[in-house]
Write a protein that holds these residues in place. Structure first.
Motif, PDB file in Angstrom:
ATOM      1  N   TYR A  51      -1.578   9.118 -25.946  1.00 47.77           N
ATOM      2  CA  TYR A  51      -2.189   9.362 -24.631  1.00 47.77           C
ATOM      3  C   TYR A  51      -1.264  10.305 -23.875  1.00 47.77           C
ATOM      4  O   TYR A  51      -0.209   9.918 -23.410  1.00 47.77           O
ATOM      5  CB  TYR A  51      -2.353   8.021 -23.924  1.00 47.77           C
ATOM      6  CG  TYR A  51      -3.030   8.007 -22.577  1.00 47.77           C
ATOM      7  CD1 TYR A  51      -3.618   9.136 -22.006  1.00 47.77           C
ATOM      8  CD2 TYR A  51      -3.084   6.814 -21.860  1.00 47.77           C
ATOM      9  CE1 TYR A  51      -4.239   9.077 -20.768  1.00 47.77           C
ATOM     10  CE2 TYR A  51      -3.707   6.743 -20.615  1.00 47.77           C
ATOM     11  CZ  TYR A  51      -4.280   7.880 -20.076  1.00 47.77           C
ATOM     12  OH  TYR A  51      -4.891   7.817 -18.846  1.00 47.77           O
ATOM     13  N   ASN A  59      -0.528   5.909 -11.759  1.00 48.77           N
ATOM     14  CA  ASN A  59      -1.125   4.834 -12.549  1.00 48.77           C
ATOM     15  C   ASN A  59      -2.166   5.404 -13.505  1.00 48.77           C
ATOM     16  O   ASN A  59      -3.331   5.534 -13.145  1.00 48.77           O
ATOM     17  CB  ASN A  59      -1.789   3.796 -11.634  1.00 48.77           C
ATOM     18  CG  ASN A  59      -0.782   2.981 -10.877  1.00 48.77           C
ATOM     19  OD1 ASN A  59       0.236   2.588 -11.434  1.00 48.77           O
ATOM     20  ND2 ASN A  59      -1.057   2.727  -9.606  1.00 48.77           N
ATOM     21  N   LYS A  63      -3.865   2.109 -18.529  1.00 48.74           N
ATOM     22  CA  LYS A  63      -2.496   1.800 -18.954  1.00 48.74           C
ATOM     23  C   LYS A  63      -2.289   0.299 -19.157  1.00 48.74           C
ATOM     24  O   LYS A  63      -1.761  -0.131 -20.191  1.00 48.74           O
ATOM     25  CB  LYS A  63      -1.476   2.337 -17.950  1.00 48.74           C
ATOM     26  CG  LYS A  63      -0.037   2.114 -18.398  1.00 48.74           C
ATOM     27  CD  LYS A  63       0.967   2.693 -17.429  1.00 48.74           C
ATOM     28  CE  LYS A  63       2.383   2.413 -17.915  1.00 48.74           C
ATOM     29  NZ  LYS A  63       3.390   2.937 -16.998  1.00 48.74           N
ATOM     30  N   GLN A  67      -1.624  -1.681 -22.751  1.00 46.83           N
ATOM     31  CA  GLN A  67      -0.458  -2.544 -22.966  1.00 46.83           C
ATOM     32  C   GLN A  67      -0.897  -3.925 -23.441  1.00 46.83           C
ATOM     33  O   GLN A  67      -0.288  -4.509 -24.342  1.00 46.83           O
ATOM     34  CB  GLN A  67       0.373  -2.640 -21.692  1.00 46.83           C
ATOM     35  CG  GLN A  67       1.104  -1.358 -21.361  1.00 46.83           C
ATOM     36  CD  GLN A  67       1.748  -1.373 -19.986  1.00 46.83           C
ATOM     37  OE1 GLN A  67       1.323  -2.081 -19.081  1.00 46.83           O
ATOM     38  NE2 GLN A  67       2.784  -0.554 -19.822  1.00 46.83           N
ATOM     39  N   ILE A  81       2.419   6.669 -24.965  1.00 55.55           N
ATOM     40  CA  ILE A  81       2.023   7.304 -23.707  1.00 55.55           C
ATOM     41  C   ILE A  81       3.064   8.380 -23.416  1.00 55.55           C
ATOM     42  O   ILE A  81       4.246   8.083 -23.240  1.00 55.55           O
ATOM     43  CB  ILE A  81       1.911   6.292 -22.555  1.00 55.55           C
ATOM     44  CG1 ILE A  81       0.810   5.276 -22.853  1.00 55.55           C
ATOM     45  CG2 ILE A  81       1.629   7.028 -21.232  1.00 55.55           C
ATOM     46  CD1 ILE A  81       0.613   4.216 -21.788  1.00 55.55           C
ATOM     47  N   SER A  83       4.580  10.982 -21.076  1.00 53.61           N
ATOM     48  CA  SER A  83       4.634  11.246 -19.641  1.00 53.61           C
ATOM     49  C   SER A  83       4.494  12.736 -19.343  1.00 53.61           C
ATOM     50  O   SER A  83       4.826  13.597 -20.155  1.00 53.61           O
ATOM     51  CB  SER A  83       5.934  10.708 -19.042  1.00 53.61           C
ATOM     52  OG  SER A  83       7.031  11.289 -19.695  1.00 53.61           O
TER      53      SER A  83
END
Length: 145
Positions: A51, A59, A63, A67, A81, A83
């Motif tokens: 992702y 947010n 997410k 998780q 994920i 960033s």
């Protein structure tokens, strides 16, 4: 007893396959639905989601759900994920590194890929996968604006 054999046969067909989904914010809703469907169906022995957060968001969508699913399906699901980075070249490098790690550490006999998101990201992912030896028949793409 025969019912167990049928169930085992059904699960066995997907246990040798690794499904890799790669999405950005515009493609995550479709990728998330594909991920949930395949987890529920036990269609693949292993599922990985990359992702990529192309925008700076506090947010990211799904997410918490990702998780939770990763905890629940720890034996079959892995989520990366990535960033957000201001420099596009750094984002490309992070995505590439994640994909290379997934392919190089794969132990399944079959791999299938899904890339969904903005056209530039999807095309770059598709080119990278082909460069890394993945056949176009193993790649499904969807473009979103």
């Amino acid at each position: 007893m025969s019912e167990n054999r049928i169930i085992n046969k059904k699960n066995k067909t997907g246990n040798d396959a690794h499904y890799v989904l790669i999405a950005d914010e515009t493609g995550i809703a479709v990728a998330f639905n594909r991920l949930k469907k395949n987890l529920a169906d036990h269609s693949f022995g292993c599922i990985t989601l990359v992702y990529a957060l192309l925008n700076d968001v506090a947010n990211p969508l799904y997410k918490a759900e990702l998780q939770s699913l990763e905890k629940r399906f720890s034996n079959s699901l892995e989520v990366f994920i990535i960033s957000h980075e201001e420099k596009a070249s750094i984002m490309k490098a992070k995505i590439q590194k994640s994909i290379e790690v997934i392919i190089n550490s794969n132990i399944n006999t079959v791999m299938q890929f899904y890339a969904g998101g903005n056209a530039e990201m999807v095309e770059q992912v598709k080119k990278l996968l082909c460069f890394l030896g993945i056949k176009e028949t193993q790649i499904t793409t969807e473009y979103f604006n």
